[in-house]
Structures are given as C-alpha cells and as structure tokens.
Design an enzyme around this catalytic site. Structure first.
Site: not given
Ligand code: NAI
Length: 335
Positions: A124, A229
């Site tokens: 990310y 996640d």
C-alpha cells in the site's frame, strides 16, 4: 466538558451508520461533540479536494476521528483516501478485534483474537509503475525495519496490557525473503522483551487454513498490510460478517476509528446496513478517550440487542432496519 471528535460521514452506507452512532451517543449522554467533515468523491466535487484542508486541520486539532467508509475506484481513478489518511497521519497500527458474540450465529462459538495490521507500508506504499507499451505492472511492496519493529512492538504491548498469552506473526518469508526477514527479525527481537508471552510465526497460506479450521488457537496476530487486510475480512467471516467487526487506525499522535467494512454499495440508502461495526469502532474510540463507563454501557446495550434475532439487521438473519436496530439499542440503554 465535551471532547470534540472529527466525524467523517463517508459514502454508501456511511450516512446511515454514522447517524446511528450519533443517535446512540446522544441517548447515552456521551460527552462528545462532533465536528463534521467529509472526504473522497463528495468533497472532490464540492471543494475540489479529496482530503480537504479543513478536514486535515480538524483531525490535527482534535487528534481523534470517527470515520464512515469511503469509496475507492477499482482499477482506475484516485488513490484510496483511506490509505492516504493513514499515511498522512502515520497511523501505523490497524487494530481489528474479532470476537464471537452471543446471539450472532457463526461457525465458531469461542473466537477471541485481535489482528494488528501494519497500516502504512507494504503493497500500500503507493509505489506502482505501469509500462503502457510493454503492458507490465510493477507494484512494489516497501517494508522497512522501523515499520516492522513498531507494529510488532505495538502488538506485544497490547498483548501484555490485555493479558493475552500468545502473539502470532504472519508472513511469507519463504518467497518474499527480504520483507519476510525484516518482519521475522522484528518478531524475534521484540519477543525477547516479553518472556511471559508465547511467540510463534506462521506462513500466511497455512494461517488461512488454520483460521478456518481452528481459529480459537489465536490470540494476537500481527502481520504486514495486505495480509492483514485479507485476513481481517476472513476473520470477520468467522464471527458473523463485516457488519459486526470494528477497527482502529492508531498512530503516536492521532487515531481514526472505522469499521472493517466498506461502503456496501449493494445495500446503500435502503436502511439495511448493520451499524454494529461502526458502533463498536466508536466504542473502541471511547476506551481510547478514557470514557470507559460510557463504552461499557453502550457495548452492553448492543450485545443485549444482538441476542434477539428479530432485532438484528438482515445480514444477521433479522428483519430490523438500521433505524429500528438503533431504536432497540437506545431502548436497552434506558432499561
Ligand atoms: P464492502 O465491505 O463494502 O461490502 C462487502 C459485502 O459486505 C457487501 O455484500 C455488503 O453489503 C456487506 N456489508 C458490508 N458492510 C455491511 C454492513 N455494515 N451491514 C450489512 N452488510 C454489510 O466491500 P466492497 O463491496 O468490496 O467495497 C465497496 C467499496 O468500499 C469499495 O469502493 C471499496 O474500496 C470501499 N472500501 C472502503 C473501506 C474503508 O473506507 N475503510 C474498506 C473496504 C472497502
């Protein structure tokens, strides 16, 4: 005196579930005053900014925010505003408790774990290169020693504070040898300072199987951004689904509380959203603000509501609307 908290309503089901939190907080007499801001597509259209300067100022000043979900265009468009906010305020801990609740039917009865997801780096980090001519996409995962150390330390600190017995570090060091080595080194280094806590490491693919077979064996789980996640949605599925799982993004200065789920566009605007996940995130916020009595009282009212199926929203097999669920919780507060 009331504490001012920034409130980001968000997109999709965001307005419905933030309204639920506001009503319940008011009914419970929580001394919180909301400073309402927004972000994402809505503010891009209204003020030309995805993250308006007024929002940044508000969060900097208040240090605490409650956030509804925000849309991220898939495969195109702007970079996730959720990710940008986490990076902007260096909110390196994404803390996601997954606990079974009486009354909510789920595959397991006694799951009680918390995921510590590294929240600012990994895949990310925003390091993506696309070669149009060759049609090659490079998505670079940046993992640093500092980032690995601080998330692992946060997980062990939490385990110690809460009397948890075990920390499990999840990685893929057999393939991602460098990134994996940093995380494993962080695990081994930090674990030495916590002799009372068992430390283990598990490869992520095995972890997925272990979680669906015997999730009760896990206590505190710490991992990199992408694995965290994915694993936290998986764990949400073990305890009743995305409608009930809370989360917090925590840094050294600022904390933003938000549910694990997204904008749920398939049910947005229909009064079907389960506000429990955002309510539980708001309860985590109350603990963070040392408003423990209010946190416990609201938590109890939610748990009592969830015990009766008809009072639950459709995702939990009930028939209540978001508003009716909120009314039931408010009734329980008054009992
Ligand atoms: P989603 O979490 O929005 O929805 C997945 C499924 O769970 C849907 O069937 C939805 O109806 C259901 N669901 C989610 N929350 C619920 C609730 N409170 N009550 C009842 N049912 C609920 O995930 P999806 O569809 O992958 O993403 C939609 C959008 O949300 C995307 O733009 C995505 O980028 C964004 N998103 C934003 C997040 C954030 O703001 N932190 C986190 C995850 C996704």
């Amino acid at each position: 005196m009331a504490t001012t908290v920034t409130l980001i309503e968000g997109d999709g089901i965001g307005p419905e579930i933030t309204t639920s939190v506001k009503r319940i907080f008011e009914a419970a007499g929580v001394p919180v005053q909301w400073e309402e801001e927004n972000a994402g597509q809505t503010t891009l259209e209204s003020v030309g900014e995805l993250i308006p300067a007024t929002l940044v100022e508000s969060i900097k000043k208040n240090k605490v925010a409650l956030k509804g979900p925000l849309t991220t265009p898939v495969g195109k468009g702007f970079k996730s505003v959720n990710v940008q906010l986490r990076q902007l305020f260096d909110l390196y801990q994404n803390v996601r408790p997954c606990v079974t609740t009486e009354g909510i039917s789920s595959r397991f009865k006694d799951v009680n774990m918390v995921i510590f997801r590294e929240n600012t780096e990994g895949l990310y980090a925003g390091l993506e290169i696309f070669d149009e001519r060759l049609q090659i996409a490079d998505s670079i995962s940046r993992v640093t020693w500092e980032g690995s150390y601080r998330i692992v330390k946060a997980a062990f600190d939490y385990a110690q504070r809460r009397g948890c017995k075990k920390v499990t570090l999840v990685h893929k060091a057999n393939i991602l040898k460098n990134a994996g080595r940093l995380m494993l080194k962080a695990g081994e280094t930090v674990a030495k300072d916590y002799p009372g806590i068992t430390y283990e490491n598990v490869i992520v693919d095995n972890m997925c199987m272990q979680l669906v077979l015997k999730p009760q064996q896990f206590d505190v789980v710490v991992t990199t951004n992408l694995f965290g996640d994915i694993l936290s949605d998986l764990c949400a599925g073990l305890v009743g689904g995305l409608g009930v799982v809370a989360g917090a993004n925590i840094g050294d200065e600022v904390a933003i509380f938000e549910a694990v789920h997204g904008t749920a566009p398939d049910i947005a605007g229909q009064g079907k959203a389960n506000p429990t996940a955002l309510l539980r995130s708001a309860i985590m916020m109350l603990y963070h603000l040392d408003m423990v009595d209010h946190a416990k009282r609201i938590s109890h009212a939610i748990d009592e509501t969830l015990k009766i199926k008809e009072q639950c929203t459709g995702d939990l097999g009930g028939s209540a609307s978001t508003q009716q669920f909120t009314d039931y919780v408010i009734q329980k507060l008054q009992n």
